[in-house]
Design an enzyme around this catalytic site. Structure first.
Site, mmCIF file in Angstrom:
data_model
loop_
_atom_site.group_PDB
_atom_site.id
_atom_site.type_symbol
_atom_site.label_atom_id
_atom_site.label_comp_id
_atom_site.label_asym_id
_atom_site.label_seq_id
_atom_site.Cartn_x
_atom_site.Cartn_y
_atom_site.Cartn_z
ATOM 1 N N GLU A 125 60.052 -26.992 44.171
ATOM 2 C CA GLU A 125 60.745 -27.922 45.052
ATOM 3 C C GLU A 125 59.951 -28.269 46.303
ATOM 4 O OE1 GLU A 125 65.292 -27.107 43.723
ATOM 5 O OE2 GLU A 125 64.638 -26.083 45.541
ATOM 6 N N CYS A 164 72.530 -25.361 49.836
ATOM 7 C CA CYS A 164 71.332 -26.061 49.388
ATOM 8 C C CYS A 164 71.678 -26.966 48.224
ATOM 9 C CB CYS A 164 70.213 -25.097 49.018
ATOM 10 S SG CYS A 164 70.624 -23.906 47.745
#
Length: 181
Positions: free
Chosen positions: A123, A74
């Site tokens: 996020e 990620c």
């Protein structure tokens, strides 16, 4: 515990609104300070032909959610950077894997406070899925990023997420929901 600022923490991330539209830029470190600023991120999840998922255990030196199990890789694209380009770079950096075809399967928003570091993840997370065969894969993990890798059956992962959520990154349930058919 105070978090150590690494060079990656000085990189810029793209701030976004709740629809994912870019509205500015900020350093990784600043975006993750409480109360957290909503920014673009991506999560890569790799699967094999038998449906198993490749998880990584985040290195203990990570500034957010260290030591927890998460998706394969990620990160944050640089402002204006294509998601697939950024995701391919992080796959290579974290687990030494190149040439994987990645498909975006959706995006979701989450917010999570890290009790260990005091940092905040807020996020707009784009989820990318790739299919690989373990026999063709020779991991070369970066120990500053990844402590371990393991293949897991989705049913086993769901049991773990439900019974021991503290062992997993808080974004992993959302990533898994989007990635699995």
């Amino acid at each position: 515990m105070s978090a150590v600022i690494t060079s990656r923490e000085t990189h810029l991330v793209e701030l976004v609104d709740t629809e994912g539209t870019a509205i500015g830029e900020l350093s990784v470190a600043d975006a993750h300070q409480s109360p957290g600023r909503l920014h673009r991120a991506f999560s890569v999840l790799l699967m094999d032909s038998q449906g198993r998922l490749l998880l990584q255990q985040r290195a203990t030196a990570k500034t957010r959610f260290p030591g927890r199990w998460a998706n394969t890789a990620c990160g944050h694209p640089a402002p204006g950077e294509k998601l697939v380009t950024a995701a391919a770079r992080r796959l290579a950096e974290e687990v030494g894997l190149t040439g994987v075809d990645l498909t975006e399967v959706g995006a979701f928003t989450y917010r999570a406070d890290d009790p260990a570091s005091g940092r905040v993840e807020h996020e707009y997370d784009h989820v990318l899925l790739g299919i690989i065969e373990p026999t063709a894969y020779r991991p070369k993990i970066d120990p500053a990023e990844v402590a371990a890798l393991r293949w897991v059956e989705p049913s086993t992962l769901w049991v773990g997420l439900n019974e021991h959520p503290e062992q997993y990154a808080p974004w992993l349930p959302g990533v898994t929901r989007l990635a699995l058919p």
